[in-house]
Design an enzyme around this catalytic site. Structure first.
Site, PDB file in Angstrom:
ATOM      1  N   ASP A 179      35.477  48.372  37.472  1.00  0.00           N
ATOM      2  CA  ASP A 179      36.358  47.711  38.430  1.00  0.00           C
ATOM      3  C   ASP A 179      35.689  47.551  39.802  1.00  0.00           C
ATOM      4  OD1 ASP A 179      39.078  46.774  39.150  1.00  0.00           O
ATOM      5  OD2 ASP A 179      39.046  48.514  40.491  1.00  0.00           O
TER       6      ASP A 179
ATOM      7  N   HIS B 261      31.951  46.139  44.146  1.00  0.00           N
ATOM      8  CA  HIS B 261      31.610  45.850  45.544  1.00  0.00           C
ATOM      9  C   HIS B 261      32.256  46.868  46.476  1.00  0.00           C
ATOM     10  CE1 HIS B 261      34.893  43.304  44.004  1.00  0.00           C
ATOM     11  NE2 HIS B 261      35.531  43.741  45.079  1.00  0.00           N
TER      12      HIS B 261
ATOM     13  N   GLU C 196      33.095  44.098  37.452  1.00  0.00           N
ATOM     14  CA  GLU C 196      33.909  43.187  38.251  1.00  0.00           C
ATOM     15  C   GLU C 196      33.292  43.215  39.634  1.00  0.00           C
ATOM     16  OE1 GLU C 196      38.384  42.267  39.949  1.00  0.00           O
ATOM     17  OE2 GLU C 196      37.642  44.309  39.829  1.00  0.00           O
TER      18      GLU C 196
ATOM     19  N   ASP D 197      34.927  35.274  39.210  1.00  0.00           N
ATOM     20  CA  ASP D 197      36.241  34.731  39.553  1.00  0.00           C
ATOM     21  C   ASP D 197      36.144  33.296  40.057  1.00  0.00           C
ATOM     22  OD1 ASP D 197      37.160  37.239  38.969  1.00  0.00           O
ATOM     23  OD2 ASP D 197      38.443  37.383  40.754  1.00  0.00           O
TER      24      ASP D 197
ATOM     25  N   GLY E 115      48.945  38.658  37.739  1.00  0.00           N
ATOM     26  CA  GLY E 115      49.781  39.730  38.279  1.00  0.00           C
ATOM     27  C   GLY E 115      49.806  39.807  39.792  1.00  0.00           C
TER      28      GLY E 115
END
Lengths: 593, 593
Positions: A266, A269, A303, A327, A398
């Site tokens: 997750d 960064h 991610e 993304d 979400g």
């Protein structure tokens, strides 16, 4: 100047093949450390070792025992490296001997990353049961859908029974309400039997706000860096070696003990590490060692929102990550499809960005970003399998006020175009559970804290967040069980015609992607793309050997003409998303050629 | 998604060769920006450009004019990129046309870095005048001493007249009390005429606490990172492009407009930058471009305490810095010489660490550091000229409670050994002003703030600091002028016998280093070192071609026997620090051989 090596030190209670339990607790601030077996009241004293480690090898604890760690004969706490919390985050930890599980997957071989076709799911809302066993029930369905890997949102123990998973506070413990560690092992074993790989989402950039006892034990956090969740996890300050080891061993545990095939880490960064060797590099080195030992393959996917190829370049100059989410493809695609343009979408102007995403992976590769207010990104020539793309995921659904999926935001035809746009990428496509049959239920933000102040804070925070993002309507109450229930997949709907049709379309798309050499081979150099701003059309050409595939995408609401290459080959239609077979009114035809 | 290039944008007021003044002010928060010429009251309105820049090209301002920047027709502030602050940090800025200076150094060529033999000095306390002109008076002395480069502690405008320089608040302005920009140009020109290179100490990791108006203009700081000075300078957050340009252009200014030969960049480990391209890499690229343009050489040397070779490895993988300070050599040497062992010295156990410093440059190259409480450092095979070493510098003298130099802490014989130990390194040696004649005056910490709260805070901070470091005695008042005066060199003492002898010794050492091929060639591979813990002796062998130099160092207070290599060459003594010529009682003799 004592040297010491931690590479084989596993935090928590682990067992040798002979049933001896090795106990290791890092508690540099403690004067004494005991293990209290809460059922019998028996106390086992640990020996002080170097660098704040307390340890013991013993036969006095057994698989299944409940225990707490006692610091200074005073504080009774759950184990930071607990493998199970059967009574929740505040309860005792449970001793787990992973050697007891009988694996049946020795025929399994993790496929090449190029072959990953990912299906992201949330254990609590994917199946009616909301458990690992519930997922197992659906594996045949997933297999028939055609995906090759499931990606499970985080399962580290979180407060209560309802959570996306990013509030986990025991990185080594598998959520009790999902089925605990044994449940996860059974699921992985079943996946492998079905020929499906398993990606697990893990969180190494923060721990959740409730049930975090780490500070009682040691310097897990540093105030050198501020993150959205407060103090950063300590990857480079004093005592960082032990914290780095804690997370590194966690990676190894999932691969070694749970046979997980890949991790999705997750938001890396938010991992702040100025060490000469970044923690991701150290993790990659350890995984390389593990793979050499076991002969099994494992992938590290991050991610990551920084468009910095250093993270996915090979060791030793790069951080060696096998892949990353982008993304930007999602953002460009949604804007092109007519989605909103505020917040993080503001940097994306539509179809030319989408074309760039096909061509360059990173849309921002050095130019000025108005949203970030600085120049952003690097150019990347990394192979296509290093990038995971999607038209929706848990976050982008979400994190909306009402958690709407694409299925209620876009027309049926546009949904099919979105799916097609993803399935023809020279990258790894990912679906979000339910999109394959146009699930209508939302995926909303839900929690189940037990602390009243925490509940109030989360409610307030959620409201604040949406004040900035879009101020229409009331955010659903994250703490309400209703919000959770509302977010579960409605499997009954799959029998209705429209949903059936969409599922058929997805399956057809997936078969096409797998069978077409031009689509399945992720060669970024054998790709051409162009777009027409006015028409809102995009033209993607991919090839491999003699096989050429042309993908024509029409994002406008009109029939559009596309000029084919004058001296190009003769073309035939292999899939038309507007075909009546897929609920459309066939509009595509080839003239000339 | 507009692209823009800042590479040629110089902040502040600069002049073309034709006398046109280009004005550039970065003020992204302002609604209007004017330049107010304070002598005439004339206001010049700037035009809004992209990204918060305001600009104008005009002939209405002249060299010498005083001005303020007026934001929103309201706030009158000094220019962040002011070149001169003749009335101090709170006063008006002054227009400086650097083209007006007549350089006479076109015969000058910056020597190879290998030839640097550095003399660190503080302008305010080096000469009786405390100015650049005062330094010029001493250049003949420095030339005769034999050093090849002076390193000037920071000269960016600071509050008042007394400061080490690390409280500067105008990175582009040269301290008025030192002689301002013209004074610095004259000094550099004079140095070059004498054949001396000039290193300037610059501070890019923070600005001082008084007179910092940067926040009034733009987002120069970020709360993402905490530093010892509070919020970090914004090198990677929103609006960082303009801040990065501000500091990059500052580097270029010193090289281009002031003919400075090298920069010493203060504590770059406190520059927090997670960008794909670190600001130091970007600076190095710009300097490479400048050098290609002008044909002149310039070096970037960093103060850096992280033992991370990435910083000094070449572009593009490394940060491309030409050199770095290594404090570890100093620490190991001082501990070996019998100095204290608390604070940052705690990591160093003496002569074996010193031997390691000769051999490996970094003493900590991966092992556990008790002081840092983590494993620390990387191995380095970088060339010797990338490391600057010393037996004392402004920090290690001045950060002592009483600011004592080695000359009052160590015996005369030990001082000579320290000097010898530095002068035989395969690295770049650096002296701290006055050590060459055993200056007795201390170098204490001094400031001259004008704000009463600030004065109280600095006094308090200093006391706090020494509570931790060593708690004996009272710290001198940093604000007192007496503390400053006490820290000035006492040039009269140089005529006394002991000081004369030390100076003679240093000169002899320097001549030896320059004339010996084995010492002057910084080949780390042609070096052997061993030590004897019990005897407290160290044996360093360096060679080049047929020339071999053996350096025997005796850190004990006894006469020691050293076994020479049995089949080694015949040796002769070329320098003995205990020779009566250097005030000693000759103790060294060669037997056998």
């Amino acid at each position: 100047m004592a040297n010491y090596q931690l590479s084989n030190i596993q935090p928590g209670l682990t067992f040798t093949q002979d049933g001896i339990c090795n106990i290791l607790v890092w508690a540099p601030l403690a004067q004494s450390v005991n293990i209290l077996l809460t059922d019998t009241g028996k106390k086992i004293e640990l020996n002080a070792g170097e660098h704040g480690y307390w340890q013991l090898s013993t036969t006095e604890v057994q698989h299944g025992d409940l225990y707490k760690v006692v610091l200074n004969n005073e504080k009774q706490l759950p184990d930071p490296a607990s493998r199970a919390q059967p009574q929740g985050v505040h309860g005792p930890s449970q001793v787990i001997d992973v050697n007891g599980f009988k694996w049946t997957d020795n025929q399994w071989a993790n496929p090449a990353l190029e072959q990953y076709l990912i299906y992201e799911l949330h254990t609590g809302t994917f199946s009616p049961e909301g458990t690992f066993a519930g997922i197992t029930e659906k594996l045949q369905y997933l297999k028939e859908l055609g995906i090759t890997a499931i990606e499970i949102m985080p399962v580290a123990q979180f407060p209560g029974n309802r959570n996306w998973g990013y509030d986990g506070v025991f990185p080594y413990a598998v959520q009790n309400s999902y089925g605990g560690p044994a449940g996860l092992m059974e699921l992985v074993d079943a996946c492998h039997k079905k020929g499906l790989a398993v990606i697990l989402d893990v969180v190494y950039n923060h721990v959740g706000p409730e049930g975090n006892y780490l500070n009682e034990f040691g310097q897990y956090f540093t105030d050198k860096y501020n993150t959205p969740w407060g103090n950063a996890i300590n990857f480079d300050d004093a005592h960082c070696d032990e914290v780095r080891n804690f997370f590194k061993q966690n990676v190894l545990m999932w691969f070694r003990d749970f046979h997980v095939d890949a991790l999705r880490m997750d938001a890396v960064h938010a991992i702040k590490d100025f060490s000469p060797k970044h923690i991701l590099q150290e993790i990659k080195e350890s995984v390389d060692e593990l793979m050499a030992d076991t002969g099994r393959k494992h992938y590290l996917i991050i991610e990551f929102d920084l468009n910095d190829k250093r993270f996915i370049d090979p060791l030793p100059q790069g951080y060696g990550m096998d892949g990353q989410w982008i993304d930007e493809f999602h953002h460009a695609l949604r804007v092109t499809a007519g989605g909103e343009r505020n917040g993080y979408y503001a940097d994306f102007s539509g179809i030319s960005d989408l074309a760039k995403a096909y061509r360059d992976a990173y849309v921002y590769d050095g130019q000025y970003s108005p949203h970030r207010q600085k120049k952003f990104g690097t150019k990347t020539d990394n192979p296509g399998q290093q990038f995971v793309v999607f038209s929706q995921n848990h976050d982008h659904v979400g994190n909306r006020l009402l958690g709407e999926r694409s299925s209620v935001l876009f027309s049926f035809e546009m949904q099919k175009l979105l799916a097609g746009a993803v399935m023809v990428v020279p990258y790894l496509p990912m679906l979000f559970m339910g999109e394959e049959y146009a699930e209508q239920n939302p995926f909303q933000y839900f929690v189940s804290h037990t602390d009243e102040d925490m509940i109030a804070a989360v409610r307030k925070g959620r409201k604040e967040e949406f004040k900035a993002f879009h101020a229409e309507g009331e955010a659903p109450d994250p703490q309400s069980e209703e919000t959770f229930r509302r977010s579960a997949l409605n499997w009954d709907s799959i029998h209705q015609q429209q949903h059936k049709t969409m599922l058929h379309y997805y399956k057809t798309l997936i078969v096409l992607r797998k069978q077409s050499l031009a689509l399945a081979t992720l060669n970024r150099h054998q790709l051409e793309v162009s777009c027409d701003q006015e028409q809102q059309t995009l033209w993607l050409h991919r090839w491999e050997g003699d096989e050429h595939v042309y993908c024509f995408m029409n994002f406008s609401d009109k029939v559009q003409q596309l000029a084919l290459p004058a001296d190009g080959p003769a073309l035939s239609i292999i899939l038309d998303s507007a075909d009546p077979e897929f609920g459309g009114q066939r509009s595509t035809s080839v003239r000339g050629g």
